[in-house]
Design an enzyme around this catalytic site. Structure first.
Site, PDB file in Angstrom:
ATOM      1  N   LYS A  77      51.368   7.028  24.953  1.00 45.48           N
ATOM      2  CA  LYS A  77      50.891   6.238  26.289  1.00 45.48           C
ATOM      3  C   LYS A  77      50.426   4.767  25.928  1.00 45.48           C
ATOM      4  O   LYS A  77      49.353   4.793  25.230  1.00 45.48           O
ATOM      5  CB  LYS A  77      50.048   7.058  27.194  1.00 45.48           C
ATOM      6  N   LYS A 101      41.297   5.596  23.658  1.00 39.68           N
ATOM      7  CA  LYS A 101      40.872   5.350  25.151  1.00 39.68           C
ATOM      8  C   LYS A 101      41.444   6.592  25.929  1.00 39.68           C
ATOM      9  O   LYS A 101      40.647   7.038  26.568  1.00 39.68           O
ATOM     10  CB  LYS A 101      41.784   4.226  25.698  1.00 39.68           C
ATOM     11  N   LYS A 113      51.866   1.658  22.119  1.00 39.00           N
ATOM     12  CA  LYS A 113      51.888   0.284  22.324  1.00 39.00           C
ATOM     13  C   LYS A 113      53.159  -0.353  21.865  1.00 39.00           C
ATOM     14  O   LYS A 113      53.750   0.222  20.995  1.00 39.00           O
ATOM     15  CB  LYS A 113      50.886  -0.494  21.926  1.00 39.00           C
ATOM     16  N   THR A 197      43.059  -1.044  36.688  1.00 38.00           N
ATOM     17  CA  THR A 197      42.223  -1.397  35.408  1.00 38.00           C
ATOM     18  C   THR A 197      41.052  -2.445  36.004  1.00 38.00           C
ATOM     19  O   THR A 197      39.973  -1.853  35.499  1.00 38.00           O
ATOM     20  CB  THR A 197      43.204  -2.442  34.620  1.00 38.00           C
ATOM     21  N   ASN A 228      45.743  -9.898  36.110  1.00 35.37           N
ATOM     22  CA  ASN A 228      45.738  -8.483  36.877  1.00 35.37           C
ATOM     23  C   ASN A 228      44.411  -7.693  36.836  1.00 35.37           C
ATOM     24  O   ASN A 228      43.871  -7.283  37.467  1.00 35.37           O
ATOM     25  CB  ASN A 228      46.656  -7.644  36.483  1.00 35.37           C
ATOM     26  N   SER A 356      47.878   5.498  35.696  1.00 35.26           N
ATOM     27  CA  SER A 356      49.256   5.440  35.236  1.00 35.26           C
ATOM     28  C   SER A 356      49.351   7.222  35.118  1.00 35.26           C
ATOM     29  O   SER A 356      50.405   7.531  35.270  1.00 35.26           O
ATOM     30  CB  SER A 356      49.347   4.973  33.725  1.00 35.26           C
TER      31      SER A 356
END
Length: 423
Positions: A77, A101, A113, A197, A228, A356
């Site tokens: 993820k 994380k 990523k 976030t 964002n 997410s």
């Protein structure tokens, strides 16, 4: 990348920063430290050529990456970024931070990523769509709802995710909404995802300030990065009574000691693409941002921004890492010596991946929650995770970053040990 640079990266490179953070947590892993080399080696790294036909008929090639750092706890993820400075080493580090994380928040994911070395502002909308679809086709061999789930990151958004989802779905012959998160609502996206976030930064910052005895009413906030993450965090802190006194982005730096009008600045950025030229504050040279008097600093741009030299100049009592890897290890040491509390990225900006996860779960069940339900679940998960990390920090008298890595790496390496090696 040569094997030498893989093993011995620069000390302030993103991958070098990550490796140094892992080394600092080894004394707290006990018998699990025998598996620690797992944390230092990505499971899989894919480099792809992304050729597209430009609007003028020429053909250009871009380099793309997808790295799966660790899949012991679940599918990969992590986001996809479009930036002219993207490198394999950077994506490796970002994927590793995603592993940590996700484990720190106890989500059932590994870390991954992706990225393309491209300036998306130089592309037309059609060219951007072609780049996205070709990249998705190239990495399609390793992504999927149960394998690796991309999401938005720097310079990508819900439209890019829609193109990725559609491309993957066409290639597999079935609509697959769960292959990406951060999608538009009418394609299986989740309420609350856009602000998640930034909301996570606010929730962890509010709790950290409470523990420090720092009132948010009138507290001075400086924000680097007004996309964002930074803009949403600034908005929520302003609503809580804080004063956002300085904002820096790629276009410039603005400063108003009495506080900025966050809503007006957001509107200016939507209209012009950056904070530069806004008349509600005075401009500052970029480097003077680090000298601005403030109580809370929110680095929400790119990695490696807080160096040891800049750490010595900061006036803040609290640093909230909205970006991934914004503080290099030497700066961590300086900030600790100066009694500046750092809430690390792996918990501070985990709100995005948490929602997410909610989106992914909702896509599988085809049952969607209200925004109030999303925010309540987000606040609880992030708040509980921070409390666990804080308890570990108090137990060992270590920084929150080391404590977060200790909690996360225990979970990752326990999964690795329990699964065993095959063959």
């Amino acid at each position: 990348m040569s094997d030498l640079s893989y093993v011995n990266p620069g000390p302030e490179s993103a991958w070098g920063t990550y490796l140094a953070q892992v080394d600092r947590v080894l004394p707290y892993l006990g018998s699990l430290s025998r598996w620690a080399e797992t944390l230092k080696r990505p499971k899989r790294a894919l480099i792809v050529d992304v050729p597209i036909e430009m609007d003028d008929g020429t053909v250009r090639h871009f380099e793309g990456y997808r790295v799966q750092h660790n899949l012991s706890r679940g599918p990969g993820k992590g986001g996809v970024r479009y930036h002219p400075d993207v490198t394999l080493e950077e994506v490796m580090a970002l994927s590793a931070w995603m592993t940590v994380k996700n484990a720190a928040v106890n989500l059932p994911y590994g870390g991954a990523k992706g990225g393309i070395r491209v300036d998306p502002r130089s592309l037309t909308r059609k060219e951007l769509e072609r780049v996205t679809r070709r990249y998705t086709s190239e990495i399609g061999i390793i992504i999927g709802p149960q394998q690796d789930i991309p999401a938005p990151d720097v310079n990508t958004n819900s439209q890019v995710m829609a193109w990725m989802m559609d491309t993957y779905s066409v290639n597999v012959g079935a609509t697959s909404t769960g292959v990406v998160t951060g999608k538009p609502l009418d394609l299986g996206g989740s309420l609350g995802r856009v602000k998640a976030t930034g909301r996570g930064v606010f929730v962890t910052g509010r709790e950290a300030a409470r523990r420090l005895g720092l009132s948010l009413e009138g507290a001075r906030i400086a924000v680097q990065g007004f996309g964002n993450v930074g803009s949403v965090a600034a908005e929520l802190f302003a609503q809580a009574g804080a004063r956002v006194v300085a904002v820096q982005d790629h276009s410039g730096t603005v400063y108003a000691p009495g506080g900025l009008d966050v809503g007006a600045l957001q509107a200016h950025v939507r209209h012009t693409g950056g904070v530069a030229g806004w008349h509600g504050a005075e401009p500052l040279p970029a480097e003077q941002f680090w000298d601005v008097p403030c109580d809370i600093l929110i680095p929400a741009a790119l990695e490696g921004q807080i160096t040891a030299e800049r750490a010595n100049r900061l006036h803040a009592r609290l640093v909230l890492e909205g970006a991934n890897g914004p503080t290099v290890p030497a700066a961590d040491d300086v900030l600790r010596e100066r009694n500046v509390l750092v809430v690390p990225d792996v918990i501070c900006n985990a709100g995005g991946v948490t929602v997410s996860y909610f989106e992914w779960v909702q896509d599988f069940s085809s049952f969607f929650w209200t925004e109030d339900e999303i925010n309540a679940r987000l606040d609880k998960i992030v708040g509980d995770a921070l409390a666990t990390i804080w308890d570990r920090a108090d137990l060992h008298r270590i920084p929150l970053r080391t404590a977060a890595f200790a909690v996360a790496c225990e979970r990752i390496l326990s999964a690795r040990q329990e699964r065993g090696l095959y063959p």
